[in-house]
Design a protein around this motif. Sequence first.
Motif, PDB file in Angstrom:
ATOM      1  N   ASP A 252      41.656  41.828  36.130  1.00 13.13           N
ATOM      2  CA  ASP A 252      41.547  40.588  35.368  1.00 13.13           C
ATOM      3  C   ASP A 252      42.485  39.526  35.940  1.00 13.13           C
ATOM      4  N   GLU A 254      43.684  39.322  39.002  1.00 12.98           N
ATOM      5  CA  GLU A 254      43.218  38.865  40.316  1.00 12.98           C
ATOM      6  C   GLU A 254      42.054  37.889  40.177  1.00 12.98           C
ATOM      7  N   LEU A 255      41.144  38.189  39.240  1.00 15.56           N
ATOM      8  CA  LEU A 255      40.007  37.291  39.019  1.00 15.56           C
ATOM      9  C   LEU A 255      40.477  35.955  38.459  1.00 15.56           C
ATOM     10  N   LEU A 290      31.987  35.344  34.572  1.00 16.94           N
ATOM     11  CA  LEU A 290      32.221  36.270  35.680  1.00 16.94           C
ATOM     12  C   LEU A 290      32.466  37.689  35.177  1.00 16.94           C
ATOM     13  N   ARG A 291      33.269  37.819  34.118  1.00 19.72           N
ATOM     14  CA  ARG A 291      33.568  39.158  33.596  1.00 19.72           C
ATOM     15  C   ARG A 291      32.334  39.779  32.954  1.00 19.72           C
ATOM     16  N   ARG A 296      31.687  37.864  41.098  1.00 18.62           N
ATOM     17  CA  ARG A 296      32.926  37.626  41.829  1.00 18.62           C
ATOM     18  C   ARG A 296      32.831  36.276  42.523  1.00 18.62           C
ATOM     19  N   TRP A 302      27.726  32.909  42.985  1.00 19.51           N
ATOM     20  CA  TRP A 302      28.876  32.069  42.685  1.00 19.51           C
ATOM     21  C   TRP A 302      28.545  30.573  42.716  1.00 19.51           C
TER      22      TRP A 302
END
Length: 318
Positions: A252, A254-255, A290-291, A296, A302
């Motif tokens: 989480d 890092e995202l 995204l989650r 990603r 994206w």
Amino acid sequence: MTDAETTRIRVPDNRDGRTYVIDPDVAFAVDVALATGRPLLLRGEPGSGKSSLAAYVARERGWRYYEHVVTSRTAARDLLWTFDAVRRLADAQVRTPGERLDDTAYVEPGVLWWAFAPQDARRRGARATGSTAPLAVDPNPANADRSPTKAVVLIDEIDKADPDMPNGILVPLGSSEFEVTDVRTRVRHDANAGRGDVEHLIVITTNEERELPQAFLRRCVVTWLPEPTHEHLLRVAERYLRQYEGTFGRADRELADALAVEVIAARAQARQAGIRPPSTAEYLDTLRALRQLGGRIGDVDWRRLRSLTLVKVQQPER
């Protein structure tokens, strides 16, 4: 549903202040507004968190909380009280001979009335012991466990109102009292609360859609919400995910970190292009998407997601 389960429901525009991250300069502005007794006018970009500050302060201090979202039809009196003249007329036409209507039954207290004098608001301003008007209900159930003498009021998006509306609330805001002309009663601080114990914070927001009167600005403490920094976005993401998802693990972080980089870059590009930059709210929208979708940054979807949630005014890249 338990309290723990309730707090994990994901609500895009939850205004309860649970996940708000306050900037030190804004916190100082709150203290100044309380010290001076002046309303706090919050300026800043849409989606920057202006509307969440009031609920955050009320929650942190244990004060009652009220809010009124302004529209083009909002009049200054709507923040004080409303009177249902249509219902009264209908009741007058069907009443029995000799029956007297209690005008206080048709009064509905506004947010400033509830803030200034909650006990009086419950009675709808009735002074006679024989009043038949039903007691009014506090519009925020959470206030039952909060301070009876201290309150925070949010007057949201005041720039949407008619230009005369802001000046119309200057006297009530300055004196914390007003006349309810429909029932000829004056609202003041509750008699059982010493004036020195009563404290209110009035938070007013504007999206700068219309210039506010100078007389109104002069009577406010004015502050701008700062632009979101990389660190601020990370703190917002962490608080949000811990509150509503119950976790903020390495993946989480890092995202959220990578997305913060993208948002800061997108904001710079938007300014150069002369368009509205993505806000903190849109950062959270993108993070949620995204989650939820397992996406990603940089993957095949994206660019499409970015055009839907961050850079909304441009044509999607192909």
